[in-house]
Design a protein around this motif. Structure first.
Motif, PDB file in Angstrom:
ATOM      1  N   PHE A   1      -3.038 -50.426  32.353  1.00 36.79           N
ATOM      2  CA  PHE A   1      -3.260 -50.042  30.746  1.00 36.79           C
ATOM      3  C   PHE A   1      -2.935 -51.174  30.036  1.00 36.79           C
ATOM      4  CE2 PHE A   1      -2.304 -46.091  33.179  1.00 36.79           C
ATOM      5  CZ  PHE A   1      -3.595 -45.212  32.704  1.00 36.79           C
ATOM      6  N   GLY A   2      -2.304 -52.314  30.448  1.00 35.89           N
ATOM      7  CA  GLY A   2      -2.324 -53.595  29.826  1.00 35.89           C
ATOM      8  C   GLY A   2      -3.511 -54.414  29.569  1.00 35.89           C
ATOM      9  N   PRO A   3      -3.375 -55.660  28.699  1.00 38.02           N
ATOM     10  CA  PRO A   3      -4.420 -56.366  28.370  1.00 38.02           C
ATOM     11  C   PRO A   3      -4.456 -57.247  29.656  1.00 38.02           C
ATOM     12  CG  PRO A   3      -2.563 -56.927  27.233  1.00 38.02           C
ATOM     13  CD  PRO A   3      -2.100 -55.575  27.715  1.00 38.02           C
ATOM     14  N   VAL A   4      -5.600 -57.833  29.571  1.00 38.63           N
ATOM     15  CA  VAL A   4      -5.959 -59.165  30.372  1.00 38.63           C
ATOM     16  C   VAL A   4      -4.795 -60.320  29.858  1.00 38.63           C
ATOM     17  CG1 VAL A   4      -7.105 -61.154  31.158  1.00 38.63           C
ATOM     18  CG2 VAL A   4      -8.204 -58.983  30.987  1.00 38.63           C
TER      19      VAL A   4
ATOM     20  N   ASP B 194      -4.243 -39.705  35.715  1.00 45.14           N
ATOM     21  CA  ASP B 194      -3.078 -39.044  36.559  1.00 45.14           C
ATOM     22  C   ASP B 194      -2.287 -39.899  37.101  1.00 45.14           C
ATOM     23  OD1 ASP B 194      -3.916 -36.479  35.679  1.00 45.14           O
ATOM     24  OD2 ASP B 194      -5.285 -36.384  37.565  1.00 45.14           O
ATOM     25  N   ILE B 195      -2.591 -41.383  37.129  1.00 40.35           N
ATOM     26  CA  ILE B 195      -1.708 -42.241  37.690  1.00 40.35           C
ATOM     27  C   ILE B 195      -0.523 -42.311  36.545  1.00 40.35           C
ATOM     28  CG2 ILE B 195      -1.527 -44.822  37.891  1.00 40.35           C
ATOM     29  CD1 ILE B 195      -4.339 -44.809  39.003  1.00 40.35           C
ATOM     30  N   TRP B 196      -1.091 -42.456  35.280  1.00 37.53           N
ATOM     31  CA  TRP B 196      -0.087 -42.603  34.209  1.00 37.53           C
ATOM     32  C   TRP B 196       0.815 -41.389  34.334  1.00 37.53           C
ATOM     33  CZ3 TRP B 196       0.191 -45.740  29.689  1.00 37.53           C
ATOM     34  CH2 TRP B 196       1.417 -45.241  28.570  1.00 37.53           C
TER      35      TRP B 196
ATOM     36  N   TYR C 211       4.748 -42.056  35.493  1.00 36.34           N
ATOM     37  CA  TYR C 211       5.963 -41.983  34.565  1.00 36.34           C
ATOM     38  C   TYR C 211       7.018 -40.897  35.118  1.00 36.34           C
ATOM     39  CZ  TYR C 211       4.787 -45.370  31.301  1.00 36.34           C
ATOM     40  OH  TYR C 211       4.688 -46.637  30.537  1.00 36.34           O
ATOM     41  N   ALA C 212       6.259 -39.739  35.916  1.00 39.00           N
ATOM     42  CA  ALA C 212       7.288 -38.762  36.299  1.00 39.00           C
ATOM     43  C   ALA C 212       8.285 -39.344  37.317  1.00 39.00           C
ATOM     44  CB  ALA C 212       6.432 -37.735  36.921  1.00 39.00           C
TER      45      ALA C 212
END
Length: 484
Positions: free
Chosen positions: A158-161, A105-107, A111-112
């Protein structure tokens, strides 16, 4: 990715109590209302205020990005008791489905808000004629910075290290109001877009943001117009520079991170000074040392914070209160809370108090966001997002010098180091102490690629071993389905 076409009404401030779906619509009637809203500068300010209110959603800075999800993962809190029944037990242990559910729900919410900001930015150009020069620069500057900040939050989750996989595709960057699904971009590209937005925001705010010359004025204007006051509660010029330092350090550009961190210190410290002992212990507000007036968030040094009228009820009462059942409360063992600090005189010890829980057991509870009476000093409802102390830590890490770290330690009333021996360990210790309840320690670990986490809540336990893959969270199922 689901794109949102923002529809603002003149009642946008009701956003705080309305669901996203109730006010983000796309029919023609709402388009008319949107056009009416952006027909004058007051409407632009109403729209931007609505975004700031939206940031306090529990899926953003109202809880998950600050006080709960990522501090739990950073091993601050003891969720081992009652035996295997604590509501956050699975999250503490990095259970796959639990972590995935915790961030989905953070996503959506981020984005909202980004979609809303894109609409404001679009109207800044199409309706520029209705804006004053100052209004245009401040509104557009803040909107760009907010868009960058929210993308950075999504990127960290959601991104990589970054140090290991800078070229890995991870998230989309939403910079317009079009509704098509945007492609996932490489981490390097996302970082570039974030920094470009921040640079553009800084250019717009330069010469127009009152914070540059006046600082954070926290008193009302005699005429009742406070648009250019309380700049510490807006993403202001200094906060944008601080975010640039944070982003540059995250992508291991220590040269630029150090430059911006030192600029913030040199330019902003006179307006955002370290909190004094008298401010922290309540004497500055009440005239005498008073636990009920303690400034436990060290508000003078907050470069950007959000005013949250429900901080007590929605944050402290739901997460940290001694009135909660043991399975619901976030707390450390007494030994864990005590071992956080090397010295008893550390001002940050005020953030913990001995209390009795509902089962008549005594313990140390986290009271940083507990009830206080600020007597007009504007800290009882403030949620810290960016504070100047982080700049001292960034500068120390980038410059490889101890002086900035010693300045912070002196402000916290603990002994000086005077040597760079063990500098990285000391910096990590300050990240642990400085940002409890602010959600920053976990990202320090991710940036460093740390796979052995101290169980801060109970120093007698062995460290927790995790995998690098634990730092990159899967995209929400709904998002993945859109991309099939």
């Amino acid at each position: 990715m689901k794109q949102y076409t923002i529809i603002f009404s003149l009642f946008l401030l009701l956003l705080a109590t309305s669901s996203c779906k109730e006010w983000l619509r796309t029919d023609s009637e709402d388009r008319i209302m949107e056009d009416a809203l952006f027909s004058n500068e007051e409407g632009f300010n109403t729209a931007l205020n609505g975004v700031y209110i939206g940031l306090l959603n529990t899926n953003l800075y109202g809880q998950k990005l600050t006080t709960s999800t990522f501090d739990i993962l950073a091993q601050y809190y003891d969720t081992s008791k009652p035996l295997n029944t604590h509501v956050y037990r699975n999250l503490t242990n990095f259970d796959y489905q639990t972590t995935k559910d915790a961030v989905k729900d953070i996503w959506t919410q981020a984005y909202a808000m980004i979609g809303n900001l894109n609409t404001i930015l679009e109207h800044c150009e199409t309706n520029r004629v209705v804006l004053s020069d100052k209004g245009y620069h401040l509104i557009k500057g803040e909107a760009l910075a907010l868009r960058a900040m929210l993308h950075f939050e999504v990127f960290r989750i959601f991104g990589p290290v970054y140090k290991y996989e800078p070229g890995k595709e991870c998230i989309p960057y939403s910079n317009d109001t079009e509704k098509e699904v945007k492609p996932l971009l490489a981490a390097t590209t996302i970082a570039e877009y974030i920094l470009n937005d921040l640079k553009d925001a800084l250019d717009l705010l330069t010469g127009f943001d009152p914070v540059i010359t006046e600082g954070n004025v926290i008193t009302d204007n005699d005429k009742g117009d406070n648009r250019y006051r309380y700049r510490g509660q807006r993403l202001n010029y200094f906060a944008v520079k601080a975010l640039m330092a944070r982003v540059y350090l995250y992508i291991d550009d220590t040269e630029n991170a150090g430059i911006y961190a030192n600029q913030v210190i040199d330019e902003a410290a006179k307006f955002f000074p370290f909190a004094t002992r008298e401010q922290v212990n309540g004497q500055a507000a009440s005239g005498a040392v008073s636990q009920s007036s303690e400034n436990r968030i060290f508000s003078p040094e907050i470069l950007f914070g959000l005013y949250n009228s429900k901080r007590l009820t929605d944050t402290f009462d739901k997460l940290f209160s001694n009135k909660l059942e043991p399975k619901n409360v976030l707390k450390m063992t007494d030994a864990g809370a005590a071992q956080l600090y090397d010295e008893e005189g550390d001002l940050r010890t005020c953030q913990w108090q001995s209390m009795r829980d509902i089962e008549a057991n005594d313990g140390r509870f986290f009271v940083k966001y507990g009830e206080v009476t600020d007597l007009g000093y504007e800290y009882a409802n403030l949620m810290p997002i960016v504070r100047i102390s982080e700049m001292y830590l960034i500068a120390a890490e980038c410059d490889r010098k101890v002086n900035r770290l010693d300045e912070l330690r002196a402000a916290r009333k603990i002994s000086q180091l005077h040597s760079t021996a063990g500098l990285d360990a000391y910096i990590e210790d300050e990240y642990v102490r400085e940002f409890i309840g602010e959600g920053q320690l976990f990202w320090y670990y991710k940036r460093k690629g740390v796979t052995t986490l101290r169980r801060l809540y109970n120093p007698s336990l062995d460290d927790m071993e995790i995998k690098i893959s634990n730092y990159q969270f899967d995209l929400p199922d709904e998002e993945q389905k859109r991309r099939q």
